[in-house]
Every structure is written in structure tokens, then in C-alpha cells.
Design a protein around this motif. Sequence first.
Motif, PDB file in Angstrom:
ATOM      1  N   TRP A   1       6.719  16.525  -2.825  1.00 42.69           N
ATOM      2  CA  TRP A   1       7.707  17.081  -1.897  1.00 42.69           C
ATOM      3  C   TRP A   1       7.041  17.440  -0.577  1.00 42.69           C
ATOM      4  O   TRP A   1       5.989  18.075  -0.544  1.00 42.69           O
ATOM      5  N   GLU A   2       7.678  17.010   0.510  1.00 45.56           N
ATOM      6  CA  GLU A   2       7.171  17.304   1.838  1.00 45.56           C
ATOM      7  C   GLU A   2       8.174  18.190   2.580  1.00 45.56           C
ATOM      8  O   GLU A   2       9.197  18.585   2.022  1.00 45.56           O
ATOM      9  N   ASP A   3       7.858  18.496   3.844  1.00 44.95           N
ATOM     10  CA  ASP A   3       8.746  19.351   4.630  1.00 44.95           C
ATOM     11  C   ASP A   3      10.104  18.682   4.834  1.00 44.95           C
ATOM     12  O   ASP A   3      10.244  17.464   4.750  1.00 44.95           O
ATOM     13  N   ASN A   4      11.109  19.510   5.109  1.00 46.10           N
ATOM     14  CA  ASN A   4      12.466  19.039   5.414  1.00 46.10           C
ATOM     15  C   ASN A   4      13.083  18.253   4.252  1.00 46.10           C
ATOM     16  O   ASN A   4      13.848  17.303   4.444  1.00 46.10           O
ATOM     17  N   ASN A   5      12.710  18.649   3.023  1.00 49.52           N
ATOM     18  CA  ASN A   5      13.293  18.030   1.834  1.00 49.52           C
ATOM     19  C   ASN A   5      13.076  16.514   1.763  1.00 49.52           C
ATOM     20  O   ASN A   5      13.933  15.773   1.292  1.00 49.52           O
ATOM     21  N   GLN A   6      11.946  16.096   2.225  1.00 52.99           N
ATOM     22  CA  GLN A   6      11.588  14.688   2.100  1.00 52.99           C
ATOM     23  C   GLN A   6      10.738  14.502   0.834  1.00 52.99           C
ATOM     24  O   GLN A   6       9.772  15.241   0.609  1.00 52.99           O
ATOM     25  N   LEU A   7      11.116  13.518   0.067  1.00 52.22           N
ATOM     26  CA  LEU A   7      10.405  13.230  -1.177  1.00 52.22           C
ATOM     27  C   LEU A   7       9.596  11.940  -0.995  1.00 52.22           C
ATOM     28  O   LEU A   7      10.151  10.912  -0.613  1.00 52.22           O
ATOM     29  N   ARG A   8       8.313  12.033  -1.233  1.00 54.35           N
ATOM     30  CA  ARG A   8       7.456  10.859  -1.109  1.00 54.35           C
ATOM     31  C   ARG A   8       7.064  10.394  -2.521  1.00 54.35           C
ATOM     32  O   ARG A   8       6.575  11.178  -3.338  1.00 54.35           O
ATOM     33  N   PHE A   9       7.270   9.096  -2.782  1.00 56.10           N
ATOM     34  CA  PHE A   9       6.980   8.562  -4.109  1.00 56.10           C
ATOM     35  C   PHE A   9       6.009   7.388  -4.013  1.00 56.10           C
ATOM     36  O   PHE A   9       6.136   6.525  -3.146  1.00 56.10           O
ATOM     37  N   SER A  10       5.033   7.354  -4.921  1.00 56.30           N
ATOM     38  CA  SER A  10       4.105   6.229  -5.040  1.00 56.30           C
ATOM     39  C   SER A  10       3.724   6.065  -6.506  1.00 56.30           C
ATOM     40  O   SER A  10       3.897   6.983  -7.320  1.00 56.30           O
ATOM     41  N   LEU A  11       3.177   4.901  -6.828  1.00 59.50           N
ATOM     42  CA  LEU A  11       2.798   4.637  -8.214  1.00 59.50           C
ATOM     43  C   LEU A  11       1.509   5.350  -8.610  1.00 59.50           C
ATOM     44  O   LEU A  11       1.408   5.912  -9.695  1.00 59.50           O
ATOM     45  N   PHE A  12       0.512   5.338  -7.726  1.00 58.79           N
ATOM     46  CA  PHE A  12      -0.792   5.903  -8.073  1.00 58.79           C
ATOM     47  C   PHE A  12      -1.312   6.911  -7.061  1.00 58.79           C
ATOM     48  O   PHE A  12      -2.436   7.394  -7.198  1.00 58.79           O
ATOM     49  N   GLY A  13      -0.527   7.267  -6.068  1.00 58.46           N
ATOM     50  CA  GLY A  13      -0.995   8.167  -5.032  1.00 58.46           C
ATOM     51  C   GLY A  13      -1.409   9.528  -5.545  1.00 58.46           C
ATOM     52  O   GLY A  13      -2.441  10.074  -5.124  1.00 58.46           O
ATOM     53  N   THR A  14      -0.641  10.103  -6.442  1.00 57.39           N
ATOM     54  CA  THR A  14      -0.971  11.439  -6.950  1.00 57.39           C
ATOM     55  C   THR A  14      -2.141  11.404  -7.930  1.00 57.39           C
ATOM     56  O   THR A  14      -2.733  12.436  -8.238  1.00 57.39           O
ATOM     57  N   ARG A  15      -2.470  10.220  -8.402  1.00 59.28           N
ATOM     58  CA  ARG A  15      -3.581  10.082  -9.356  1.00 59.28           C
ATOM     59  C   ARG A  15      -4.914   9.887  -8.650  1.00 59.28           C
ATOM     60  O   ARG A  15      -5.966  10.224  -9.202  1.00 59.28           O
ATOM     61  N   ASN A  16      -4.868   9.374  -7.422  1.00 58.04           N
ATOM     62  CA  ASN A  16      -6.087   9.027  -6.716  1.00 58.04           C
ATOM     63  C   ASN A  16      -6.858  10.267  -6.273  1.00 58.04           C
ATOM     64  O   ASN A  16      -6.319  11.139  -5.581  1.00 58.04           O
ATOM     65  N   ASN A  17      -8.134  10.336  -6.681  1.00 58.04           N
ATOM     66  CA  ASN A  17      -9.048  11.402  -6.273  1.00 58.04           C
ATOM     67  C   ASN A  17      -8.513  12.798  -6.587  1.00 58.04           C
ATOM     68  O   ASN A  17      -8.713  13.746  -5.818  1.00 58.04           O
TER      69      ASN A  17
ATOM     70  N   MET B   1       0.824  -1.206   0.000  1.00 58.28           N
ATOM     71  CA  MET B   1       0.000   0.000   0.000  1.00 58.28           C
ATOM     72  C   MET B   1       0.863   1.263   0.000  1.00 58.28           C
ATOM     73  O   MET B   1       0.452   2.294  -0.557  1.00 58.28           O
ATOM     74  N   ASP B   2       2.064   1.197   0.589  1.00 59.62           N
ATOM     75  CA  ASP B   2       2.985   2.338   0.520  1.00 59.62           C
ATOM     76  C   ASP B   2       3.426   2.566  -0.913  1.00 59.62           C
ATOM     77  O   ASP B   2       3.478   3.712  -1.392  1.00 59.62           O
ATOM     78  N   LEU B   3       3.742   1.486  -1.605  1.00 55.96           N
ATOM     79  CA  LEU B   3       4.205   1.607  -2.984  1.00 55.96           C
ATOM     80  C   LEU B   3       3.095   2.083  -3.905  1.00 55.96           C
ATOM     81  O   LEU B   3       3.319   2.927  -4.787  1.00 55.96           O
ATOM     82  N   LEU B   4       1.891   1.618  -3.662  1.00 51.04           N
ATOM     83  CA  LEU B   4       0.790   1.962  -4.558  1.00 51.04           C
ATOM     84  C   LEU B   4       0.245   3.364  -4.308  1.00 51.04           C
ATOM     85  O   LEU B   4       0.106   4.160  -5.248  1.00 51.04           O
ATOM     86  N   PHE B   5      -0.065   3.705  -3.040  1.00 44.79           N
ATOM     87  CA  PHE B   5      -0.781   4.946  -2.777  1.00 44.79           C
ATOM     88  C   PHE B   5      -0.183   5.827  -1.676  1.00 44.79           C
ATOM     89  O   PHE B   5      -0.131   7.047  -1.826  1.00 44.79           O
ATOM     90  N   ARG B   6       0.230   5.239  -0.585  1.00 45.03           N
ATOM     91  CA  ARG B   6       0.680   6.073   0.538  1.00 45.03           C
ATOM     92  C   ARG B   6       2.029   6.714   0.258  1.00 45.03           C
ATOM     93  O   ARG B   6       2.293   7.829   0.717  1.00 45.03           O
ATOM     94  N   GLY B   7       2.882   6.022  -0.468  1.00 49.66           N
ATOM     95  CA  GLY B   7       4.196   6.550  -0.796  1.00 49.66           C
ATOM     96  C   GLY B   7       5.258   6.126   0.204  1.00 49.66           C
ATOM     97  O   GLY B   7       4.973   5.913   1.385  1.00 49.66           O
ATOM     98  N   PHE B   8       6.493   6.002  -0.262  1.00 55.87           N
ATOM     99  CA  PHE B   8       7.626   5.748   0.622  1.00 55.87           C
ATOM    100  C   PHE B   8       8.600   6.926   0.519  1.00 55.87           C
ATOM    101  O   PHE B   8       8.643   7.629  -0.497  1.00 55.87           O
ATOM    102  N   ILE B   9       9.385   7.133   1.569  1.00 52.03           N
ATOM    103  CA  ILE B   9      10.219   8.327   1.680  1.00 52.03           C
ATOM    104  C   ILE B   9      11.566   8.146   0.987  1.00 52.03           C
ATOM    105  O   ILE B   9      12.222   7.114   1.109  1.00 52.03           O
ATOM    106  N   ILE B  10      11.954   9.175   0.259  1.00 53.28           N
ATOM    107  CA  ILE B  10      13.300   9.305  -0.299  1.00 53.28           C
ATOM    108  C   ILE B  10      13.936  10.515   0.373  1.00 53.28           C
ATOM    109  O   ILE B  10      13.428  11.635   0.264  1.00 53.28           O
TER     110      ILE B  10
END
Length: 525
Positions: free
Chosen positions: A214-230, A179-188
Motif C-alpha cells: 500500500w502506498e500513499d493516496n490509497n494506491q496499491l502496488r502489486f508485483s510477483l516477487f517485489g516484496t520477496r526481493n532482499n 520488470m513491473d510485473l516481476l519486481f517494480r509493481g504496477f498500480i491498482i
Amino acid sequence: MALPRELRYATIAAGVALFGVIFGWVMFPAILKSQLKKEMALSKKTDVRKMWEKIPFPLDFKVYFFNYTNPEDIQKGAIPIVKEIGPFYFEEWKEKMEIEDHEEDDTITYKKRDVFYFKPELSGPGLTGEETVVIPHIFIVGLILSVSREKPAMLSVIGKAITGIFDNPSDVFLRVKVMDLLFRGFIINCARTEFAPKAVCNHLKKEPLSGMVWEDNNQLRFSLFGTRNNSIDPHVITVKRGKNNVMEVGSVIAIDGETEQKIWRDSCNEYQGTDGTVFPPFLTEKDRLQSFSGELCRSFKPSYQKKTSYQGIRTNRYVANIGDFANDPELQCFCNAPDKCPPKGLMDLSKCIGAPMHASLPHFLDSDPELLQHVKGLNPDIDQHGIEIDFEPISGTPLVAKQRIQFNMELVQSDKVPLFKGLPGSIAPIFWIEEGLALNKTFVNMLKHQLFIPKRIVAVVRWWLVSFGSLGVLISIIFHFREDIMRIATSGDNKVSTVTPEEDEQQQKDISVIGQTQEPTKISM
């Protein structure tokens, strides 16, 4: 002079039969065709328009991952061994937003929005989405692949950046919850001050990839479909409404105002076919459908396969595949050059999605057999992994559809990056998705009542009219000419053979002689 009563009845019956022929085989098909042209166009307030704007039921969205069971061996050049995990089942609700009609050129513009809901009860046994899978690291492998293609001299710097960003990883594999990979995202982690990691992260800020947030403190969150959902897709799609010509309904003519793409060569940049949510009516076996996939930046041309049926409705099945770019002149424009095409069944998506991935059918179905030799654990099956759509041909309505695509990455070998020195260099499957549609009973019954029941009623009525009309003509004619028919039936040779008394007496004598009784011969002893 008035016609005899029987002939008047015959004339009326003939008129009934003629009306059955004209109405059943000429008028009704013309009326039906005219009505379908009106109903199938994307005109306001039609049922087709309402369903096109917002599909009133969810699509099946299934995701399957390939879990790598021997990552340590792969780092040393071994053949990958994978085990499929899935499906992870989601309901996908599709809706078109910001819709605008343009009367002047019979077009309509819109944006898309997709919403996903996870359904564990419809997923594979025991799957919750919290399972950890081991797959090639999409970010690490993708970064090396992109740099090796575009700026190979920078590979050493990128290798140092990967070491810094990912805390000196021991291999090129990602271990992540589904679920992290698909929608929630994992941190880079881009909160690095070293030159190489900072340079890479700054580049990503300027040219972000799809799926990155992009999140606070230069954290990058990546997911396959998270940005597409809703969320509303920013691309504006322009299609034909089909009011002027119903055979053009849904045809894509522009995206973001551009009438063709600028990423391929020649005709491959053209928008060919519909947007995939509506199709023209009156399909025949010879018709070759076309639809444009924005996710893959190309058109697909499914071809007719066979007759099928769905819940009592006759359908035509169409199938599609990725294609053989090297040997199909129509597809060679997807290659960088005619002599630089990928193997059969693969399509390089790097120019389309900005990431060095290859698309194929699941399990490398209908692909170069050599691809299967470099991965263990794949079992291609045409029924489980093919692309197929069952159309009702008169209305052009897709009753059942299963669109399946697999995404793959190359485990590229590079002497300039320590992590990539021993990799096998093969095409590695990551995951595949199935987007499915099956009309429920409500819409099947609606189609039957609006199209097929009237057709069947007319089919019965026309044959009744023709049959009773023809029978009435026949009976009326027979009744009118009954005396002539009886005269003909009873006419013929009326001569009767006569026998004189002398002849009769002689015949009786002949019979008596022939039939005279004789005593049996006595035998003396």
C-alpha cells in the motif's frame, strides 16, 4: 622352533595382504562413513553448515512469460494462442538469517532471505525487461475466481468494483512491462469513493495478498516477487541438524512453531523431507528423497531415474512431477474431496498462496492431454520442462538441479460479470520459472579432493597390498619347497628301451630291402 626364512617371508606377505583387505574394505569405509556423518551434519564451523547458511554462489532464476496474441478473440470464447517470451535471467542469492541452534532437541531455526539481480546478457536475445506482455489480468481474474468459489452471490458487486477500480476495462487482460510485473509493481487504483470499489479495497487492506504494497493516496502496488526481493521472510523454519542422526539432517519439523500445516486434509498437512538445501548422505537407488516446498505448501518425492555424471563425478538422477491427485491415494488429501481433484498434472494453490492459481510443469508436461487441446503454442519437452536433480550419492550433495514450475489461472466463464460471459473456461498458462543449480569447478574440485581422491588412493593401495602380499606368499612358498617341486617335476618312468645288435642288423636289412634301387624296365620297339 624358528620358522624357515622363506616361511617367515610368506607370513609377512600374508599379513600385508590381510591388512589390505581389512583396511581397504572394512576400516576405511567405516572411517569415511563416520567422517561423513560429522561433516554432513549442520554442526557449527563445518563446511556444509557454512554453505547451508549462505550459498556462496548464485542460483539461476529464469522466468518465461506466455504472451497472448489473440485477446479480443478469447473474450468471445476462442482458444488462446500464446507465444513464449524468455528467459528473463536473474541471479538468485540465498541466505539464512536469524539462525539459532537448539542443543536440547538437535534442531536449528532460521528465516530466509533471497536477493535477485537481473542479467540481461544472460537473458533471451535482446530482452531487457522493458518488453510489454499481454497476459490474463492476475488481479481481475483472481478476484472473480475467488468470489465465484466462496461467495458467488457477490459476483455482481465485484463486477462493478472491477469496472470502477480499472476504469471500465475492455477485456480481462493485463498489458504490463515485464520488470513491473516481476519486481517494480504496477498500480491498482483504490482511491475510489463508490461503494463497490471501496468495499473491495477495504477488504484487501484487512487481508492483503502476497505481493501487495500500500502506498500513499490509497494506491496499491502489486508485483510477483517485489516484496520477496532482499527482504527477510517472516516465517520461522525449524529443521533437524543431524548431529544425533545424520539421516535426519535438514528435515523440516515445524514452521512458525506448528508441527503441521492446517490447509489440507490428513497426511498432506505433514512436513515431510528436508528444506531442499541439504540432503542426507549414503543415497541408494532404492531411496526416495523428500523435500518440502514452502512456496507450494507441500512435499515432493523425487524418484530415481538413472545413472549420470557431472564433471567426472558419478551421480544419480532423480525426477519429480506434480502428480495425479485423483488416482494417487497419497495425494488425494490435497483435493477438497476425493471426487473433486484437478486434472492430472495440476495442483490448486488457492489454499496455499491465497490466490486462485494452479501449479503445473511448464507447457503442461506430464499433464492431462486435454489441457493442451485448449491452448495453442505449447510444446512440452521432458529435457526443457522437467524437474530433475543429480545427486552425488555418498555425500548426498546435489551437483545439478533444475526445478521448474508453471503458474496458471482459469479463464472462468460467468454470466453475472459482463467481462467474463464469453470466456472459454480453460486453464490458461501465465508464466513459468526455472530455479537452477550447477556446482562450479571450485566446489566440484573441493568435493573431489575431500572425498573421491582419498577413495581412489585407498582403492589403489588396497589392491597393491593384496596383490603384492599374495604374490609374496606364493613366491615364498615356491622357494621354500623348490627341491620337492623339482623332484616331482623330474620324476616319472626312467626305463630306457634297448636294442640288441641282432635286432639292429635285421632292421637295417629290412630297410635295405624296402629301399633297394631297381633299374627301370626297358621297352622294346
